[in-house]
Write a protein that holds these residues in place. Structure first.
Motif, mmCIF file in Angstrom:
data_model
loop_
_atom_site.group_PDB
_atom_site.id
_atom_site.type_symbol
_atom_site.label_atom_id
_atom_site.label_comp_id
_atom_site.label_asym_id
_atom_site.label_seq_id
_atom_site.Cartn_x
_atom_site.Cartn_y
_atom_site.Cartn_z
ATOM 1 N N LYS A 137 65.367 34.310 -51.810
ATOM 2 C CA LYS A 137 66.447 34.566 -52.778
ATOM 3 C C LYS A 137 67.789 34.599 -52.046
ATOM 4 C CE LYS A 137 67.564 38.554 -54.806
ATOM 5 N NZ LYS A 137 67.479 39.802 -55.578
ATOM 6 N N VAL A 138 68.684 33.714 -52.444
ATOM 7 C CA VAL A 138 70.028 33.655 -51.853
ATOM 8 C C VAL A 138 71.045 33.346 -52.957
ATOM 9 C CG1 VAL A 138 69.363 32.947 -49.503
ATOM 10 C CG2 VAL A 138 69.637 31.232 -51.275
ATOM 11 N N ARG A 166 64.383 23.518 -52.731
ATOM 12 C CA ARG A 166 64.531 23.212 -54.163
ATOM 13 C C ARG A 166 64.750 24.522 -54.913
ATOM 14 N NH1 ARG A 166 61.880 17.842 -55.176
ATOM 15 N NH2 ARG A 166 60.377 17.642 -53.495
ATOM 16 N N TYR A 167 65.571 24.474 -55.947
ATOM 17 C CA TYR A 167 65.725 25.630 -56.828
ATOM 18 C C TYR A 167 64.402 25.849 -57.548
ATOM 19 C CZ TYR A 167 70.676 24.613 -56.122
ATOM 20 O OH TYR A 167 71.901 24.365 -55.555
ATOM 21 N N CYS A 168 64.018 27.120 -57.708
ATOM 22 C CA CYS A 168 62.743 27.400 -58.365
ATOM 23 C C CYS A 168 62.815 28.745 -59.090
ATOM 24 C CB CYS A 168 61.608 27.418 -57.333
ATOM 25 S SG CYS A 168 61.721 28.768 -56.165
ATOM 26 N N HIS A 207 74.175 29.928 -50.267
ATOM 27 C CA HIS A 207 74.835 30.595 -49.140
ATOM 28 C C HIS A 207 73.887 31.539 -48.406
ATOM 29 C CE1 HIS A 207 78.943 29.245 -49.946
ATOM 30 N NE2 HIS A 207 78.636 29.343 -51.222
ATOM 31 N N PRO A 208 73.086 31.037 -47.464
ATOM 32 C CA PRO A 208 72.206 31.932 -46.701
ATOM 33 C C PRO A 208 73.000 32.948 -45.887
ATOM 34 C CG PRO A 208 72.243 29.725 -45.717
ATOM 35 C CD PRO A 208 72.954 29.627 -47.031
ATOM 36 N N GLU A 209 74.250 32.595 -45.520
ATOM 37 C CA GLU A 209 75.073 33.516 -44.717
ATOM 38 C C GLU A 209 75.458 34.768 -45.509
ATOM 39 O OE1 GLU A 209 76.139 30.916 -46.264
ATOM 40 O OE2 GLU A 209 78.317 30.878 -46.605
ATOM 41 N N ASN A 210 75.291 34.708 -46.837
ATOM 42 C CA ASN A 210 75.593 35.870 -47.668
ATOM 43 C C ASN A 210 74.324 36.633 -48.058
ATOM 44 O OD1 ASN A 210 78.136 33.836 -48.919
ATOM 45 N ND2 ASN A 210 78.512 35.747 -47.840
ATOM 46 N N ALA A 211 73.242 36.344 -47.376
ATOM 47 C CA ALA A 211 71.995 37.082 -47.600
ATOM 48 C C ALA A 211 71.392 37.431 -46.243
ATOM 49 C CB ALA A 211 71.029 36.260 -48.443
ATOM 50 N N THR A 219 68.020 39.922 -47.396
ATOM 51 C CA THR A 219 68.118 39.339 -46.055
ATOM 52 C C THR A 219 67.356 38.014 -45.955
ATOM 53 O OG1 THR A 219 66.185 40.625 -45.376
ATOM 54 C CG2 THR A 219 68.336 41.607 -44.931
ATOM 55 N N ASP A 220 67.070 37.406 -47.101
ATOM 56 C CA ASP A 220 66.254 36.189 -47.086
ATOM 57 C C ASP A 220 66.929 35.021 -46.361
ATOM 58 O OD1 ASP A 220 64.382 37.578 -48.457
ATOM 59 O OD2 ASP A 220 64.373 36.303 -50.247
ATOM 60 N N GLY A 221 68.258 35.084 -46.238
ATOM 61 C CA GLY A 221 68.965 33.982 -45.574
ATOM 62 C C GLY A 221 68.952 34.094 -44.066
ATOM 63 N N LYS A 222 68.599 35.264 -43.585
ATOM 64 C CA LYS A 222 68.679 35.523 -42.146
ATOM 65 C C LYS A 222 67.730 34.629 -41.341
ATOM 66 C CE LYS A 222 69.060 39.560 -39.139
ATOM 67 N NZ LYS A 222 68.715 40.985 -38.990
ATOM 68 N N GLY A 223 66.569 34.323 -41.948
ATOM 69 C CA GLY A 223 65.581 33.492 -41.262
ATOM 70 C C GLY A 223 66.140 32.150 -40.829
ATOM 71 N N LEU A 224 67.061 31.612 -41.609
ATOM 72 C CA LEU A 224 67.664 30.321 -41.269
ATOM 73 C C LEU A 224 68.403 30.421 -39.933
ATOM 74 C CD1 LEU A 224 68.341 27.505 -43.062
ATOM 75 C CD2 LEU A 224 70.607 28.401 -42.750
ATOM 76 N N PHE A 225 69.174 31.499 -39.785
ATOM 77 C CA PHE A 225 69.958 31.670 -38.552
ATOM 78 C C PHE A 225 69.051 32.036 -37.376
ATOM 79 C CE2 PHE A 225 72.790 32.274 -42.119
ATOM 80 C CZ PHE A 225 73.804 31.396 -41.794
ATOM 81 N N GLU A 226 68.045 32.879 -37.658
ATOM 82 C CA GLU A 226 67.104 33.259 -36.595
ATOM 83 C C GLU A 226 66.311 32.040 -36.117
ATOM 84 O OE1 GLU A 226 66.258 37.908 -37.853
ATOM 85 O OE2 GLU A 226 64.995 36.309 -38.669
ATOM 86 N N GLY A 227 65.932 31.205 -37.068
ATOM 87 C CA GLY A 227 65.180 29.999 -36.722
ATOM 88 C C GLY A 227 66.000 29.065 -35.839
#
Lengths: 233, 80
Positions: A137-138, A166-168, A207-211, A219-227
């Motif tokens: 969720k972002v 994809r949006y879901c 916007h993953p940077e806002n999650a 914090t669901d967007g954080k995985g993108l940056f951690e990855g």
């Protein structure tokens, strides 16, 4: 991981993404002004969200022709990873770094809401912290996020696994009615983000940077940056 | 020399703005209005006297910036 965040006149999420990167790396990224044709060597280039050049002519059209983007194109061709978020995604399609284009939302309204995304693959330097099929969720905030590509390009994207998100629905269903519910903007095949052919370039509207902070909606967007840190450090 | 460039959406590309305009016109008492497509009109002043050269340069401008050829067509008209 050393990152650079581009700044155009009218960018407004560059601080958010710089903050998210600093949160996971402990290192402040370099901010690069759009007029700079050259900048220090980095492991990741981020094209942030906002309204570069006031969205004149078409969203991202002017920024795509700026001196800094000529350099970004050169480095992307050498394999330097590039991440484009929201207006950054629009700029990258206009610059030819990613296929397709982002059109006006089908309902013609600006959409500012939390959305659910299905992660299509974990096999990329951007998504390796997620599982394929995972729902995150972002937030989104845009008026032109309606992804469009011709039938031939769409087939290529599907065949080569270039669809990143994809949006879901919260349950992960991607067959909701266009422009409503699970699809916030009318995007073809519910596309929220795509890779280039080598999966070293990613563009996405949300916007993953806002999650990345529990206090601000998850914090669901954080995985993108951690990855990315894991892949690029 | 003056140039007029029209940028329009390709056939088959959905135009929600054109649709909204069509609906509004229908509501305003113009039931004869069917499909509406919205585009852009751009006027350019060129320091060029050779029509063929101007046309070639304009083609380049359209491809590089004025139109997004993924979704848009363009037409060029030279005046005077």
């Amino acid at each position: 991981m050393k990152a650079a965040v581009l700044v155009f006149p009218g960018s407004n999420r560059e601080g958010d993404v710089a903050q998210a990167i600093e949160l996971v790396t402990g290192r402040r990224p370099t901010m690069v002004w759009h007029g700079d044709g050259d900048f220090e060597k980095v492991d990741l280039i981020v094209v942030p969200g906002g309204f570069s050049y006031g969205d004149y002519l078409r969203c991202g059209a002017m920024a795509a022709q700026s001196p800094v983007m000529a350099e970004v194109k050169k480095r992307a061709a050498q394999g330097v990873p590039v991440l484009g978020i929201c207006n950054g995604f629009q700029i990258m399609t206009e610059a030819g770094l990613l296929p397709g284009t982002l059109m006006r939302n089908s309902h013609l309204k600006f959409v500012c809401a939390d959305v659910h995304l299905k992660v299509e693959t974990s096999q990329s330097l951007f998504t390796n912290r997620y599982q394929a099929g995972q729902v995150i969720k972002v937030p989104v905030a845009h008026a032109e996020g309606n992804y469009f590509a011709d039938a031939e390009t769409m087939k290529k994207l599907e065949d080569r696994g270039q669809i990143a998100f994809r949006y879901c629905s919260p349950e992960g269903a991607v067959d909701g009615p266009l422009g409503k519910g699970a699809n916030p903007n009318g995007s073809s095949s519910n596309i929220a983000g795509v890779f280039n052919e080598t999966k070293t370039v990613l563009g996405l509207m949300p916007h993953p940077e806002n999650a990345v902070e529990p206090m601000f909606g998850g914090t669901d967007g954080k995985g993108l940056f951690e990855g990315m840190v894991e892949a690029l450090s | 020399m003056k140039a007029r460039v029209h940028v329009t959406l390709k056939n088959g590309v959905l135009d929600p703005q054109g649709k909204a305009i069509g609906h509004s016109l229908n509501r305003l008492g113009f039931p004869e209005v069917g499909d509406v497509r919205q585009g852009k009109y751009i006027e350019l002043e060129l320091a060029e006297t050779d029509k063929a050269k101007a046309k070639a340069r304009l083609e380049d401008m359209c491809k590089k910036l004025l139109a997004n050829t993924v979704i848009e067509n363009y037409s060029i008209e030279l005046v005077g």
